[in-house]
Write a protein that holds these residues in place. Structure first.
Motif, PDB file in Angstrom:
ATOM      1  N   PHE A   7     -10.552  -2.537  15.671  1.00 49.09           N
ATOM      2  CA  PHE A   7     -11.031  -1.728  17.075  1.00 49.09           C
ATOM      3  C   PHE A   7     -10.665  -0.553  17.246  1.00 49.09           C
ATOM      4  O   PHE A   7      -9.280  -0.413  17.331  1.00 49.09           O
ATOM      5  CB  PHE A   7     -10.842  -2.834  18.324  1.00 49.09           C
ATOM      6  N   HIS A   8     -11.376   0.302  17.958  1.00 50.86           N
ATOM      7  CA  HIS A   8     -11.053   1.561  18.182  1.00 50.86           C
ATOM      8  C   HIS A   8     -11.352   1.702  19.706  1.00 50.86           C
ATOM      9  O   HIS A   8     -12.402   1.477  20.168  1.00 50.86           O
ATOM     10  CB  HIS A   8     -11.914   2.521  17.359  1.00 50.86           C
ATOM     11  N   HIS A   9     -10.285   2.540  20.535  1.00 46.62           N
ATOM     12  CA  HIS A   9     -10.326   3.010  21.734  1.00 46.62           C
ATOM     13  C   HIS A   9     -10.046   4.506  21.807  1.00 46.62           C
ATOM     14  O   HIS A   9      -8.797   4.755  21.308  1.00 46.62           O
ATOM     15  CB  HIS A   9      -9.369   2.159  22.497  1.00 46.62           C
ATOM     16  N   ALA A  68     -10.668  -6.758  19.016  1.00 46.00           N
ATOM     17  CA  ALA A  68     -10.953  -6.546  20.693  1.00 46.00           C
ATOM     18  C   ALA A  68      -9.885  -7.327  21.376  1.00 46.00           C
ATOM     19  O   ALA A  68      -9.451  -6.871  22.487  1.00 46.00           O
ATOM     20  CB  ALA A  68     -12.373  -7.165  20.954  1.00 46.00           C
ATOM     21  N   HIS A  71      -7.053  -5.149  21.771  1.00 45.94           N
ATOM     22  CA  HIS A  71      -7.348  -4.237  22.741  1.00 45.94           C
ATOM     23  C   HIS A  71      -7.341  -4.463  24.156  1.00 45.94           C
ATOM     24  O   HIS A  71      -6.658  -3.987  24.974  1.00 45.94           O
ATOM     25  CB  HIS A  71      -8.696  -3.758  22.616  1.00 45.94           C
ATOM     26  N   GLN A  75      -4.852  -3.364  27.254  1.00 42.08           N
ATOM     27  CA  GLN A  75      -5.164  -2.805  28.535  1.00 42.08           C
ATOM     28  C   GLN A  75      -4.510  -3.419  29.712  1.00 42.08           C
ATOM     29  O   GLN A  75      -4.334  -2.496  30.772  1.00 42.08           O
ATOM     30  CB  GLN A  75      -6.774  -3.278  28.741  1.00 42.08           C
ATOM     31  N   ASP A  98     -15.133   2.825  23.136  1.00 42.19           N
ATOM     32  CA  ASP A  98     -14.634   1.581  22.696  1.00 42.19           C
ATOM     33  C   ASP A  98     -15.592   1.252  21.573  1.00 42.19           C
ATOM     34  O   ASP A  98     -16.763   0.920  22.025  1.00 42.19           O
ATOM     35  CB  ASP A  98     -14.638   0.402  23.866  1.00 42.19           C
TER      36      ASP A  98
END
Length: 103
Positions: A7-9, A68, A71, A75, A98
């Motif tokens: 997962f990329h943010h 996710a 992630h 957060q 995202d």
């Protein structure tokens, strides 16, 4: 070999002129905290945007995590919440991406 999904943010920003060397040093400290304290984080850093098509977005914070769920935990982590509270007054413009990489 099948590649695991990640997962990329990506948070691209333009900062006010008040964002000096001390600002970036403190942000770097937060990045180290996120890498140390948040489970499932594979990489986390801030870097200048070197693209000549950056549309004024001069820097990016990049998070790569296992999934996710990692992630979502990042957060609400204290390291991220403190970093966000510190950086917000310096941010002039922000764009967020995202998404998960395909397998």
């Amino acid at each position: 070999v099948e590649r695991a999904s990640r997962f990329h943010h990506v948070v691209m920003m333009r900062f006010s002129q008040a964002a000096d060397a001390a600002f970036f040093a403190r942000v770097e400290t937060y990045c180290r905290r996120v890498r140390a304290e948040c489970a499932g984080v594979r990489d986390y850093f801030i870097a200048p945007n070197l693209s000549d098509r950056n549309d004024g977005l001069t820097h990016a914070v990049v998070l790569v995590c296992d999934d996710a769920a990692a992630h979502d935990a990042y957060q609400v982590s204290s390291a991220h919440r403190e970093m966000k509270a510190y950086m917000t007054p310096f941010i002039v413009r922000i764009v967020v991406f995202d998404g998960a990489s395909p397998r």
